[in-house]
Design a protein around this motif. Sequence first.
Motif, short mmCIF file in Angstrom:
data_model
loop_
_atom_site.label_atom_id
_atom_site.label_comp_id
_atom_site.label_asym_id
_atom_site.label_seq_id
_atom_site.Cartn_x
_atom_site.Cartn_y
_atom_site.Cartn_z
N VAL B 21 0.84 -1.20 0.00
CA VAL B 21 0.00 0.00 0.00
C VAL B 21 0.88 1.25 0.00
CG1 VAL B 21 -1.67 1.32 1.36
CG2 VAL B 21 -1.95 -1.15 1.12
N ALA B 24 2.26 1.85 -3.41
CA ALA B 24 1.23 2.33 -4.33
C ALA B 24 0.92 3.79 -4.08
CB ALA B 24 -0.03 1.48 -4.15
N LEU B 25 0.82 4.18 -2.79
CA LEU B 25 0.51 5.58 -2.48
C LEU B 25 1.64 6.50 -2.95
CD1 LEU B 25 -1.04 5.22 1.10
CD2 LEU B 25 -2.23 5.98 -0.97
N MET B 28 1.52 7.06 -6.55
CA MET B 28 0.43 7.93 -6.96
C MET B 28 0.70 9.39 -6.61
SD MET B 28 -2.68 5.45 -5.72
CE MET B 28 -4.05 6.40 -6.34
N PHE B 30 1.56 10.62 -3.46
CA PHE B 30 1.35 11.01 -2.06
C PHE B 30 2.70 10.93 -1.34
CE2 PHE B 30 -2.93 9.46 -3.27
CZ PHE B 30 -3.66 10.61 -2.98
N GLY B 32 3.92 12.33 1.20
CA GLY B 32 4.00 12.45 2.65
C GLY B 32 3.90 11.12 3.39
N VAL B 33 3.73 10.02 2.66
CA VAL B 33 3.53 8.73 3.31
C VAL B 33 4.88 8.13 3.71
CG1 VAL B 33 2.61 6.40 3.07
CG2 VAL B 33 1.42 8.33 2.01
N GLN B 34 5.07 7.91 5.02
CA GLN B 34 6.34 7.39 5.51
C GLN B 34 6.24 5.93 5.95
OE1 GLN B 34 6.98 10.42 8.45
NE2 GLN B 34 8.08 11.77 7.03
N GLY B 35 5.05 5.49 6.26
CA GLY B 35 4.90 4.11 6.69
C GLY B 35 3.43 3.72 6.69
N VAL B 36 3.15 2.45 6.39
CA VAL B 36 1.78 1.96 6.37
C VAL B 36 1.75 0.58 7.03
CG1 VAL B 36 -0.19 1.33 4.93
CG2 VAL B 36 1.32 3.17 4.20
N ARG B 37 0.79 0.38 7.92
CA ARG B 37 0.54 -0.94 8.50
C ARG B 37 -0.93 -1.26 8.29
NH1 ARG B 37 4.95 -3.80 10.20
NH2 ARG B 37 3.98 -4.63 12.09
N GLN B 38 -1.21 -2.47 7.90
CA GLN B 38 -2.61 -2.83 7.67
C GLN B 38 -3.06 -3.91 8.64
OE1 GLN B 38 -3.88 -2.98 3.63
NE2 GLN B 38 -5.70 -4.18 4.09
N GLY B 39 -4.24 -3.74 9.18
CA GLY B 39 -4.81 -4.73 10.09
C GLY B 39 -6.28 -4.95 9.84
N LYS B 40 -6.93 -5.60 10.78
CA LYS B 40 -8.34 -5.96 10.64
C LYS B 40 -9.17 -5.22 11.67
CE LYS B 40 -7.39 -10.30 11.32
NZ LYS B 40 -7.51 -11.75 11.59
#
Lengths: 77, 77
Positions: B21, B24-25, B28, B30, B32-40
Motif C-alpha cells: 500500500v 502504491a501511495l 500515486m 502522495f 508524505g507517506v512514511q509508513g503503512v501498517r494494515q490490520g483488521k
Amino acid sequence: MKATVTVMLKTGVLDPQGEAVKSALLGMGFDGVQGVRQGKTITLDLADGTTQDDVNAMCEKLLANTVIESYAVDMDT
Amino acid sequence: MKATVTVMLKTGVLDPQGEAVKSALLGMGFDGVQGVRQGKTITLDLADGTTQDDVNAMCEKLLANTVIESYAVDMDT
C-alpha cells in the motif's frame, strides 16, 4: 503524525467473511454473538503538514472501493 | 450492544500488505507517506450482558493470532 483509516463494507453489502467469523464464534460456544462485520484498518505514518483532505484523497483513490465500502479517517496528530 | 476489535500485526513483524500500500501511495504522488501498517477491524453485535472478558476470549481463541498479532477491544455500549 499518524492517521488511522477504517474501511468497512457498506450496510447492505453481503459480508461472507463476517458471516464465517460469526459461525465460527457460535460454534465455539460464544452464544451472545448476533452479528459480525469485518473490515480493514490502515495506519499511516505521515509527514508533518499532511492534511485530512490528503488522507481522504488516498481513501477515494486507493484504500477504499467507495462503491461498496465506506471509510472513516481519524487524524491522531 | 456492540464491540469493535482491532487486530494489528505486532511491531517488528513484517507487513508486506502495508508495504505494498505504501509503494502504491508513493507511486500515486502522495509523497508524505512514511509508513503503512494494515490490520483488521471486526465489529461485533452482542447480546446484552456480554462482557469485555468474553470478547477478549474471542480474540484469544479465534480473532487474533497472538503469536504475531496484537488486539484492542473497544466496548461501544
